[in-house]
Design an enzyme around this catalytic site. Structure first.
Site: not given
Ligand code: NDP
Ligand SMILES: O=C1O[C@H](COP(=O)(O)O)[C@@H](O)[C@H](O)[C@H]1O
Length: 501
Positions: A183-184, A246
């Site tokens: 949990d960042h 969070h």
């Molecule tokens: N983005 C954010 O700010 C935050 C994200 N998170 C968490 O981080 C994780 C990733 O989020 P995010 O980067 O935003 O998501 P994205 O959708 O941007 O990226 C997901 C990645 O996972 C890969 N992927 C998708 N489906 C599958 C699958 N079935 N099997 C294997 N790989 C897969 C995709 O690449 P490819 O299609 O090539 O496999 C892609 O690179 C999630 O759990 C999200 O809840 C948590 C906090 C903040």
């Molecule tokens: O995990 C998440 O956090 C961001 C907010 O994080 P912050 O470090 O930029 O304050 C939130 O915007 C996003 O919806 C959520 O998935």
């Protein structure tokens, strides 16, 4: 590069995704720049779809660094990217990945003068929650579990039942001490400072209870909208995205009993004790909102009932906090982007001292800004210098970076990636905590409050404004406006500042 960490092969699944671009590669870059990465390491980005050659992937990472780090030092980025490759993998097929990990380990062994048993694997599942089960199965089949630490991203399930399923899936292959639930918010310097503030200051700890504190607000408004994450938000909503994760973790740190040590077992036990005393939330004391225009976002249903805003009242039934309401608020497209904890103190009852304009003095508040440039402010009452005995309100401020000699703050993911490599689970979440948090929020999942529309740039729907005793600090309080101006860059020396505005 630092030599006190074991040699590592880092595998980032979801390496072409949003989180990897925004946080994970920038985190690795910052660690490299600070000389905090192991002396011997290799990075493998992985996903189902290849971005092309290794060089194409490196270019993609380079662009992410330019966007999310800013001024990139080639002397840092170059050597980091040289050790970075991309290989495809999926739940069904991890053979190419297993071969790439073995090759990376051979390269590490060729230089580290160590044994294979000394080389650690960091497996980061930055993939959608639905992908976790299949990926864990693949890692097990490909024999990638040994010597590994597995990082999993929130959300940890969508309710108690699915959280337990997820736990069981992870436990099929990994022991609990291999799993790092991230949990960042816990990686933010300012959040860890809550513990320092409370437990290292005789000024605060004796006052940290229901006798002195009237209420606590944990307020995390965001200005940004769902910004292209409509599909994610439709499946998750604000309660699961922000509150059960969070904000609940912030609550855990603010309300914590004395852990007696900063180590995983102690912090986890203290947090578990606190969460066990949190009363399951009354849905009548929760407000859900949705910003005007959310339904027009890409991938959002035209009749969506998904909440983009939550305000909730929380009670902790233990000796320390009985009768002290905690108010949590967060949402997208609000008036400000802040992460603010306000501890409001009870009135001292010495009513013979009056503010200049008469009436009742404002309550004392301790305001902890969990920004990237964290600050602490305390509203105090003082005598206005002059011929009369009249109160004026002032603010004590501490800029936790600028005012602290030798400050070297780490960005949250940078800190947490380092902790995984150190094997330190203090700032990671246990499966028991995850379970208990779902129990606490289950009544709200079972009886969802109606979703009220709110205007973009507001502080949320009207009923939420009336939720807290004495109103929300953010959006209402003159010193808060002043603090915000200081945030914008006009920082002066710390000390007391008379309240203006
Ligand atoms: N983005 C954010 O700010 C935050 C994200 N998170 C968490 O981080 C994780 C990733 O989020 P995010 O980067 O935003 O998501 P994205 O959708 O941007 O990226 C997901 C990645 O996972 C890969 N992927 C998708 N489906 C599958 C699958 N079935 N099997 C294997 N790989 C897969 C995709 O690449 P490819 O299609 O090539 O496999 C892609 O690179 C999630 O759990 C999200 O809840 C948590 C906090 C903040
Ligand atoms: O995990 C998440 O956090 C961001 C907010 O994080 P912050 O470090 O930029 O304050 C939130 O915007 C996003 O919806 C959520 O998935």
């Amino acid at each position: 590069m630092s030599s006190d960490l074991a040699p590592h092969v880092l595998v980032l699944f979801g390496a072409t995704g949003d989180l990897a671009a925004r946080k994970l590669f920038p985190g690795l870059y910052r660690l490299a720049a600070a000389g905090r990465l192991p002396e011997h390491f290799e990075v493998i980005g992985s996903g189902r779809h290849s971005p092309g050659s290794d060089d194409d992937f490196r270019q993609q990472v380079r662009e992410a660094l330019a966007e999310f780090v800013g001024d990139v030092d080639e002397a840092v980025a170059g050597p980091l990217l040289e050790r970075t490759r991309f290989v495809t993998s999926s739940a069904d097929d991890g053979s190419e990945l297993a071969a790439a990990v073995a090759e990376a380990e051979d390269r590490v062994l060729a230089t580290c003068g160590c044994l294979l048993g000394d080389v650690r694997r960091l497996l980061y599942l930055s993939v959608p929650p639905g992908a976790v089960k299949g990926m864990v199965g693949m890692l097990d089949r490909e024999d990638l579990v040994a010597r590994s630490r597995l990082v999993t991203e929130k959300p940890f399930g969508t309710d108690l039942a699915t959280a337990r399923e997820l736990h069981d899936v992870l436990a099929t292959a990994f022991t609990e001490d291999q799993v790092f639930r991230i949990d960042h918010f816990l990686g933010k310097e300012a959040v860890q400072n809550i513990l320092a503030l409370r437990f290292a200051n005789g000024l605060f700890e004796p006052a940290w209870n229901r006798h002195t504190i009237e209420s606590v607000q944990i307020d995390v408004p965001e200005k940004l909208t769902v910004e292209g994450r409509g599909s994610f938000y439709e499946g998750t909503g604000c309660l699961r995205d922000m509150v059960t994760t969070h904000l609940a973790q912030l609550l855990g740190f603010v309300a914590l009993e004395d852990p007696h040590a900063f180590r995983a077992s102690a912090i986890r036990a203290a947090k578990a004790a606190t969460f066990s005393a949190v009363r399951p939330i009354d849905p009548e004391r929760v407000v859900f909102g949705q910003y005007d225009g959310y339904r027009d976002e890409p991938d959002v249903a035209p009749d969506s009932q998904v909440e983009t805003f939550v305000a909730a009242e929380v009670w902790i039934d233990n000796d320390r906090w009985r009768d002290v309401p905690f108010y949590l608020r967060t949402g997208k497209a609000l008036a400000d982007g802040r992460r603010t904890i306000t501890v409001r103190f009870r009135d001292p009852r010495h009513r013979w001292l009056k503010p200049e304009g008469g009436g009742t003095p404002e309550p004392n508040e301790l305001v902890i800004e969990l920004a990237d440039q964290p600050r602490i402010a305390i509203d105090v009452r003082a005598k206005r210098p002059g011929p009369d005995m009249a109160l004026v309100e002032g603010v004590f401020r501490l800029d936790l970076v600028g005012d602290v000699p030798g400050a070297d703050p780490l960005e949250a993911y940078e800190r947490l990636l380092l902790d995984v490599m150190r094997g330190d689970r203090t700032l990671f979440i246990s499966s028991e905590e995850v379970d208990r948090l779902w129990e606490i929020f289950q009544p709200v999942l079972d009886r969802r409050p109606p979703v009220e529309t709110y205007a973009v740039g507001s502080w949320g729907p009207a009923p939420a404004l009336e939720l807290p005793l004495g109103g929300w600090r953010l959006g209402n309080h003159p010193p808060d406006r002043e603090l915000r101006q200081t945030h914008a860059g006009s920082s002066g020396p710390s000390g007391t500042t008379p309240r203006t505005g």
